[in-house]
Structure formats: structure tokens, C-alpha cells
Design an enzyme around this catalytic site. Structure first.
Site, PDB file in Angstrom:
ATOM      1  N   CYS A 349      37.935  50.426  34.267  1.00  0.00           N
ATOM      2  CA  CYS A 349      37.949  50.753  35.695  1.00  0.00           C
ATOM      3  C   CYS A 349      39.144  51.593  36.144  1.00  0.00           C
ATOM      4  O   CYS A 349      38.956  52.493  36.982  1.00  0.00           O
ATOM      5  CB  CYS A 349      37.814  49.484  36.536  1.00  0.00           C
ATOM      6  SG  CYS A 349      38.752  48.070  35.984  1.00  0.00           S
ATOM      7  N   ARG A 378      41.210  43.666  23.585  1.00  0.00           N
ATOM      8  CA  ARG A 378      41.888  42.472  24.098  1.00  0.00           C
ATOM      9  C   ARG A 378      42.462  41.699  22.914  1.00  0.00           C
ATOM     10  O   ARG A 378      41.819  41.586  21.855  1.00  0.00           O
ATOM     11  CB  ARG A 378      40.908  41.556  24.847  1.00  0.00           C
ATOM     12  CG  ARG A 378      40.021  42.270  25.855  1.00  0.00           C
ATOM     13  CD  ARG A 378      40.658  42.408  27.212  1.00  0.00           C
ATOM     14  NE  ARG A 378      39.797  43.170  28.108  1.00  0.00           N
ATOM     15  CZ  ARG A 378      38.779  42.648  28.785  1.00  0.00           C
ATOM     16  NH1 ARG A 378      38.496  41.368  28.676  1.00  0.00           N
ATOM     17  NH2 ARG A 378      38.049  43.407  29.583  1.00  0.00           N
ATOM     18  N   GLN A 396      31.807  47.977  26.423  1.00  0.00           N
ATOM     19  CA  GLN A 396      31.187  47.553  27.675  1.00  0.00           C
ATOM     20  C   GLN A 396      30.236  48.630  28.183  1.00  0.00           C
ATOM     21  O   GLN A 396      30.562  49.819  28.144  1.00  0.00           O
ATOM     22  CB  GLN A 396      32.259  47.302  28.738  1.00  0.00           C
ATOM     23  CG  GLN A 396      33.140  46.090  28.484  1.00  0.00           C
ATOM     24  CD  GLN A 396      34.150  45.895  29.595  1.00  0.00           C
ATOM     25  OE1 GLN A 396      34.822  46.837  30.000  1.00  0.00           O
ATOM     26  NE2 GLN A 396      34.270  44.675  30.089  1.00  0.00           N
ATOM     27  N   ASP A 398      29.800  49.840  30.909  1.00  0.00           N
ATOM     28  CA  ASP A 398      30.545  49.784  32.159  1.00  0.00           C
ATOM     29  C   ASP A 398      30.101  50.886  33.115  1.00  0.00           C
ATOM     30  O   ASP A 398      29.816  52.006  32.693  1.00  0.00           O
ATOM     31  CB  ASP A 398      32.030  49.969  31.856  1.00  0.00           C
ATOM     32  CG  ASP A 398      32.888  48.960  32.596  1.00  0.00           C
ATOM     33  OD1 ASP A 398      32.355  48.293  33.494  1.00  0.00           O
ATOM     34  OD2 ASP A 398      34.076  48.836  32.261  1.00  0.00           O
ATOM     35  N   HIS A 400      31.095  52.127  37.417  1.00  0.00           N
ATOM     36  CA  HIS A 400      31.800  51.845  38.661  1.00  0.00           C
ATOM     37  C   HIS A 400      31.211  52.714  39.757  1.00  0.00           C
ATOM     38  O   HIS A 400      31.110  53.933  39.606  1.00  0.00           O
ATOM     39  CB  HIS A 400      33.297  52.073  38.488  1.00  0.00           C
ATOM     40  CG  HIS A 400      33.896  51.134  37.493  1.00  0.00           C
ATOM     41  ND1 HIS A 400      34.027  51.464  36.162  1.00  0.00           N
ATOM     42  CD2 HIS A 400      34.333  49.867  37.625  1.00  0.00           C
ATOM     43  CE1 HIS A 400      34.546  50.440  35.520  1.00  0.00           C
ATOM     44  NE2 HIS A 400      34.731  49.456  36.380  1.00  0.00           N
ATOM     45  N   LYS A 483      32.453  38.062  42.292  1.00  0.00           N
ATOM     46  CA  LYS A 483      31.476  38.629  41.367  1.00  0.00           C
ATOM     47  C   LYS A 483      30.251  37.738  41.254  1.00  0.00           C
ATOM     48  O   LYS A 483      30.239  36.581  41.688  1.00  0.00           O
ATOM     49  CB  LYS A 483      32.106  38.812  39.986  1.00  0.00           C
ATOM     50  CG  LYS A 483      32.624  37.521  39.352  1.00  0.00           C
ATOM     51  CD  LYS A 483      33.227  37.785  37.977  1.00  0.00           C
ATOM     52  CE  LYS A 483      33.770  36.502  37.353  1.00  0.00           C
ATOM     53  NZ  LYS A 483      34.227  36.695  35.963  1.00  0.00           N
ATOM     54  N   HIS A 529      31.945  47.092  40.340  1.00  0.00           N
ATOM     55  CA  HIS A 529      32.000  47.095  38.877  1.00  0.00           C
ATOM     56  C   HIS A 529      30.718  46.429  38.387  1.00  0.00           C
ATOM     57  O   HIS A 529      30.322  45.382  38.906  1.00  0.00           O
ATOM     58  CB  HIS A 529      33.182  46.267  38.363  1.00  0.00           C
ATOM     59  CG  HIS A 529      34.512  46.595  38.982  1.00  0.00           C
ATOM     60  ND1 HIS A 529      35.587  47.024  38.242  1.00  0.00           N
ATOM     61  CD2 HIS A 529      34.957  46.521  40.267  1.00  0.00           C
ATOM     62  CE1 HIS A 529      36.629  47.192  39.033  1.00  0.00           C
ATOM     63  NE2 HIS A 529      36.268  46.899  40.274  1.00  0.00           N
TER      64      HIS A 529
END
Length: 661
Positions: A349, A378, A396, A398, A400, A483, A529
């Protein structure tokens, strides 16, 4: 009609709203158990705990104000958690009786069952008699001792555990404030615990010790390694029998076992722990899923972007990830230049925020939807790593979305539609939307209360409008916004957290993002997100176990296995193979010097959806002899008819590549 019980006359009346909407009047100080007994004596015997205004308590908890009350039984997930937490106390009591001198860490409930971390002192894990522990737990349960809660002073608690010479409980006590400490006693065993617990231990009728493993105290590799004992309990024997049968099936479906058998992925200590290596078939599986979602996203107005695997430390300081996620990140990468310190990307993000700010934006440009299959990193502890479900790098799906405040509900609704489309295509039919909101008393969140309340209200309204089955979890929000996590039940009845959607008013502020409104002034966009898969690696692990490795035709890395009866039939097999390739069908030719029966069995073990045997008759007639995975029989059909069948099958499954018949 109002109902009440006889209590001291000086107590005020309070209003209790039950889960079915029924409203009753009681005197102050009424307990959940007494209310349940007035509903039904038989029902009260099944109540494990009581939820008062969203907080779970023992059934003996006094209710002093107007409240909404929900009784928890074994049929409730929260009821199971109370049941298993109480079972952890019984496990500790059994260990203390069987292994004098044992020291106790923590003993929480988990998704299925419970564990207790213990220091066995002069005993060893190998010396544990699991059957004797199970028998002792049942013997203690049969005594039906109540779980008695008692508030104690910090000094009293320290004195108690000092006499027991239990350093782990003493360490936990150091972090607690006087006035917040409670003990629970069950029979002769007393433990430090907030609760809540069962009314008594007699609810526990069946137990199984599942596993014994090592676990560092408080998850820190620098601390002593304790023995973690996992168990599960049930109120009836048949529940345990069903669980153990499903557990055996789960072992057969284990994604690491099937992944190895199907040649999907591997790990290498030389490459590094928790870093998966995708083999050719696994890479095909990943790419098929990625292309499926990419195509769907483009249809829904998303724009693809690509960002680097590293970023300047300052980027993550701005976003707040460095402060909030520092312990979960790999150490910064320092360069010779003092002002150039980089980090492996923990999140996509912040990079997408910088893409947004790369040029001026108008209200007419919004919503902007940036999508990326971005790999993030991570630092997970060694002991936490587990196949594809817990890795140190993962991709991910992902995206946005940057939108105006008046577009939030519509965009959030569209994202949920996309998540449900993914679930439907991949045959995940049973799911719950978990609304994760902030705890106002926690200091881990950024931003102001007004934005948080607005975001939480929007999420609640959208999920209600969608008619989703929801639960709410306070304190589980992301540090920048509330979320919705989608909890999916798989073919074995296990719950997994898959897709997630987050609503964020904070990062646009931290990155000073803006758009020019129709009034000519600057305004702050709102950020959504979203990741329908979540982690691609974890999603595939769950998909493997959900399907047992029997993927739908459109997703299977190897869709057709071609088996020529002999070398003279290889030419026809090559022609069929080429025809299938032209129709976007993935096929392989098995020309090994093995019997056709052996090659069929091998293809079945590889879980190939279709097996085609080719011999003289098929060459002469222009046909193929087809066997479907698990079907048992074989039929001979013209090649063009078989292609039409494939087209119909993948179309019915929502395939993104349409076979051109």
C-alpha cells in the site's frame, strides 16, 4: 409481560433483551444462569457462558445495568472457546497431579481445541503418558467441580505463585495492575486467569491429547523452550469420534503432502526457511489463478501496476508500518550512503500511495483502482512457519482503490461482489464476514475517532445491505482502519481466513494525498485495501486441502494425460496434443515403457481430470478413448465432440480462457 425474581427490595429493576428480541425485567444483580433457568430449566443446563452487551462472562456473573444477553452453548463458536479454555485448566490440573513440580506458562483455547505451555522441570516430554493424562482429565471432569472465580490483590497473587516456585506466572503478574487480577479454582487446582469458564467441569465428556511439541516461552527464541501439549475435548463421545475421522482425512489432504505428490512446490534450507520454490506444475497453478483474477479485475475497472521488492525506510515510517510492524519486518538494508536505508517490502500500500501522488488528480478521475500481485516479506519465527500457510515471503493479490467519500459504500460493495465471485468460482460456499473494528481503549491505532466511526458505520451498512452472515470482533482492526475478513469453511468443516477488505481514512492523510474537487479545492481521498485471495501461497494451500488436490478442469496444471498404447501411436498422440494446445488445454504425453494400466494408475494419482488412451482404433476413427478422474469407466468419442465437452465444462465453471471448439 414483565417478569422478575425475588431479590432485596432496594435493588433497581433492569431491562434484559434476549437474543430472540424478547424483553424482560429483572432486579439488578441477576445472573445469566438465573435468567436462563427462567427461559427453560432444560436449556439452562446447556448454557456454557453468557454474552452481555458483547462481552463474555461466566454464567454466575451479576448483571447490574440494562443489557442485551446472549446465552452461549456448544453450538456457538464462542461457547466452544469457553469450553476449550476450561479444558486447558483441566489439562493443567491433570499434569500437576501426575507430574509434581511442573511449571505452567499459558493455556489458551485455539480454533480447534486448546494447548498448555509447561515446563516439565525434572520430567521429560518423552516420559509423558498421554493416555494417563486423558484418563486423569476425564476423572477430574466427572467430579463436576465448579470453576470458581476470585479477585485477588497483586501481592496475594505473587505470594501464591512464589510458594509454587512458578517463574512464568510471576513474569505474567509483573505486567498486571493491582485490581485486575483474578484466580480460577477448579477442585484442588488454582490458576491465574481472566476467564470466563464453564459452570463446572462435568460438561467435558471426551478428550484427546493431539500433539506434544516445543514452544519458546512467549514466542521468543531467546527464552527457554517449553513443552506445548495440544488437546481437544467434547461434550459427547460421538463429537470426538467425528473429529478424529475428519482429522485423519485432513492428514490425507495435507497440502504439503499433496504438493509433493503432485510436484507443485518445494522448500530448500539453502534458499531459506519459509521461502517456497514453485515447481513447473505449481507455477502453472499460480499463473492460472493470477490470470483468472487479473482478467476479472480489468473487466471491473482495475489498472495494473508493478512496484519494487524493496523501499526506502522513510516510506514505511511515513505509512506507519515501520512503527507498527517493525518486529514483523526483516532488518533494514543499509548502504554506504547514510541516507539510503532500505527494507524488504512488508506491504504494497505505501508504494501505491506514491503512484497515486505521482500526478495531480481530479474528482473526475476517481475512483482509481490500482492492482498488483506484489510479493511482500515478513519475518516469521522459525517455529511459526508451516508449509504455504505461514511463509516469510508471499504474493498478495493486492489492490488499492482511491475514491471520494461519497463513493465509499459503492466501491466497498463492488469489492465484496468480487470476493464472492472468486469464492463461487472456486466452490467455497460456506463463509462468514468478520467485521474487525478498533478497540477505542487501545493505543495501537492511528487517526481520529470521527474517521473511525464513519468507516465502521460504512462497513456495517454495506455488509447488512449485502445480506452477509456476519460476526464482529473488537480490537482486530488494522492499525489504519476497520476491515472485513471472510472466514471460509472448507470441505472438512474447518474455518480459514481468506479474502480481506479494509477501509482507510488514515494513509491518505499520512501521505498527503489529494484530489481537486468540483469546488476547485483540495480534498482527501479515501482508500480501500482489498485482497480476495489474501496470500496467494496460503490460498493455494487451502484450495489444495479443500479439493484434496482434485482441481477443477480449468485450474488443473495438467488437464489431459495422453497415453499412446505403443510407439506407433505416438504420432497421433502428438497431433491430439497439438490440437489441445491450440485450444488452450494443457496436456502431456506419457510414452514411458510401462503398461497402459500402470500409466493410467499414475495419472489417477496425479489427479489429472481426463486420461485419454490412443490406439489403432482411435487413429482409424479419429476418436479418443476417454477416462474421467475417479469415473472408473472409459468411453470412445470423436475428438471434436470431446473438445466441445471440454468447452462446456470449463464454461460452466466460469473459466476465464474459453476453449474455442
Amino acid at each position: 409481560m414483565s417478569e422478575h425474581i425475588v431479590t432485596p427490595n432496594d435493588r433497581s429493576m433492569i431491562t434484559i433483551t434476549l437474543a430472540d428480541g424478547n424483553v424482560k425485567k429483572f432486579h439488578q444483580g441477576i445472573t445469566g444462569l438465573l435468567i436462563a433457568q427462567q427461559v427453560s430449566t432444560q436449556f439452562a443446563q446447556k448454557v456454557l457462558a453468557v454474552q452481555v452487551n458483547g462481552t463474555i462472562y461466566d454464567v454466575t456473573h451479576s448483571i447490574e445495568t440494562d443489557a442485551t444477553v446472549h446465552f452461549l452453548t456448544w453450538d456457538d463458536d464462542e461457547g466452544k472457546q469457553v469450553f476449550w479454555h476450561s479444558s486447558a485448566h483441566l489439562l493443567a490440573a491433570a499434569l500437576e497431579a501426575l507430574y509434581p513440580g511442573v511449571k505452567f506458562g499459558i493455556g489458551p483455547s485455539i480454533e480447534q481445541g486448546f494447548y498448555y505451555d509447561v515446563d516439565l522441570s525434572h520430567h521429560t516430554a518423552h516420559a509423558l503418558d498421554l493416555e494417563a493424562i486423558e484418563q486423569k482429565i476425564i476423572a477430574l471432569a466427572q467430579q463436576k467441580h465448579p470453576f470458581i472465580r476470585r479477585a485477588v490483590s497483586k501481592k496475594e497473587a505473587i505470594d501464591f505463585f512464589s510458594k509454587k516456585e512458578d517463574p512464568y506466572k510471576l513474569e505474567l503478574l509483573e505486567e498486571l495492575e493491582d485490581g485486575t487480577i483474578t484466580f480460577y479454582q477448579q477442585g484442588d487446582f488454582t490458576d491465574l486467569c481472566r476467564g470466563p469458564h464453564l459452570p463446572h467441569a462435568g460438561f467435558i465428556q471426551a478428550v484427546k491429547i493431539l500433539n506434544v511439541a516445543g514452544a519458546y516461552w512467549r514466542g521468543n527464541e531467546k527464552n527457554k523452550q517449553l513443552t506445548r501439549i495440544y488437546g481437544i475435548t467434547f461434550p459427547e463421545r460421538k463429537g470426538l469420534t467425528t473429529f478424529l475421522a475428519l482429522r485423519e482425512e485432513a492428514k490425507k489432504r495435507n497440502h504439503q503432502k499433496i504438493g509433493k505428490e503432485l510436484g507443485l512446490f518445494t522448500f530448500s534450507e539453502k534458499v531459506g526457511l519459509g521461502l517456497p520454490l514453485w515447481l513447473p506444475k505449481g507455477a502453472l497453478l499460480c499463473d492460472t489463478l493470477v490470470q483468472f483474477l487479473k482478467k476479472e479485475q480489468i473487466k471491473r475497472g482495475y489498472q495494473p501496476v508493478i512496484t519494487p521488492h524493496i523501499g526506502h525506510k522513510a516510506l514505511y515510517i511515513t505509512s506507519g508500518h515501520y512503527d507498527k510492524y517493525q518486529e514483523d519486518c526483516f532488518q533494514p538494508i543499509c548502504t554506504a550512503e547514510e541516507d539510503e536505508t532500505y527494507m524488504l517490502k512488508p506491504m504494497n500500500c505505501p508504494h501505491h500511495c506514491e503512484i497515486y501522488s505521482s500526478e495531480p488528480r481530479s474528482y473526475k478521475d476517481l475512483p482509481l483502482r490500482f492492482a498488483e500481485f506484489g510479493t511482500v516479506y515478513r519475518y516469521e519465527l522459525h517455529g511459526a512457519l508451516h508449509g504455504l500457510t505461514r511463509t516469510r515471503c508471499f504474493t498478495q493479490d493486492d489492490a488499492h482503490i482511491f475514491c471520494r467519500p461519497d463513493q465509499v459504500e459503492e466501491e466497498f460493495s463492488k469489492v465484496i461482489d468480487l470476493v464472492l465471485f472468486v469464492f463461487s468460482t472456486l466452490d467455497f460456499k460456506d463463509y462468514t464476514a468478520r467485521l474487525s473494528f478498533r478497540d477505542p481503549n487501545s493505543g495501537k491505532y492511528i487517526g481520529n475517532a470521527i474517521d473511525w466511526e464513519r468507516a465502521e458505520r460504512s462497513i456495517k451498512e454495506v455488509t447488512e445491505a449485502k445480506g452477509l452472515k456476519t460476526t464482529c470482533s473488537i480490537g482486530e482492526a488494522a492499525f489504519y482502519g476497520p476491515k472485513v475478513d471472510f472466514i471460509v469453511k472448507d470441505a472438512l468443516g474447518r474455518n480459514w481466513q481468506l479474502g480481506t477488505v479494509q477501509l482507510d481514512y488514515q494513509l491518505p492523510l499520512r501521505f498527503d494525498l489529494a484530489y481537486i474537487g468540483d469546488d476547485g479545492k483540495k480534498h482527501k481521498p479515501v482508500m480501500i485495501h482489498r485482497a480476495p485471495f489474501g496470500s496467494l501461497e496460503r490460498f493455494i494451500a487451502i484450495l489444495i486441502e479443500h479439493t484434496g488436490g482434485k482441481f477443477p478442469l480449468w485450474l488443473a496444471p495438467e488437464q489431459i494425460a495422453l497415453l499412446p498404447l505403443s510407439d506407433k501411436h505416438s504420432g497421433y498422440a502428438s497431433m491430439v496434443h497439438q490440437t489441445l494446445l491450440e485450444k488452450n488445454i494443457r496436456s502431456t504425453i506419457d510414452i514411458r515403457n510401462e503398461t497402459v494400466g500402470k500409466r493410467i494408475r499414475d495419472a489417477e494419482l496425479r489427479k489429472v481430470p481426463y486420461i485419454i488412451v490412443l490406439g489403432d482404433k482411435e487413429i482409424t476413427d479419429g476418436t479418443v478413448a476417454v477416462r474421467k478422474q475417479g469415473g472408473g469407466g472409459q468411453e470412445t468419442v470423436p475428438l471434436n465432440h470431446f473438445l466441445e465437452r471440454l468447452y462446456a465444462e470449463v464454461t460452466a465453471m466460469g473459466e476465464y480462457h474459453r476453449v474455442v471448439a
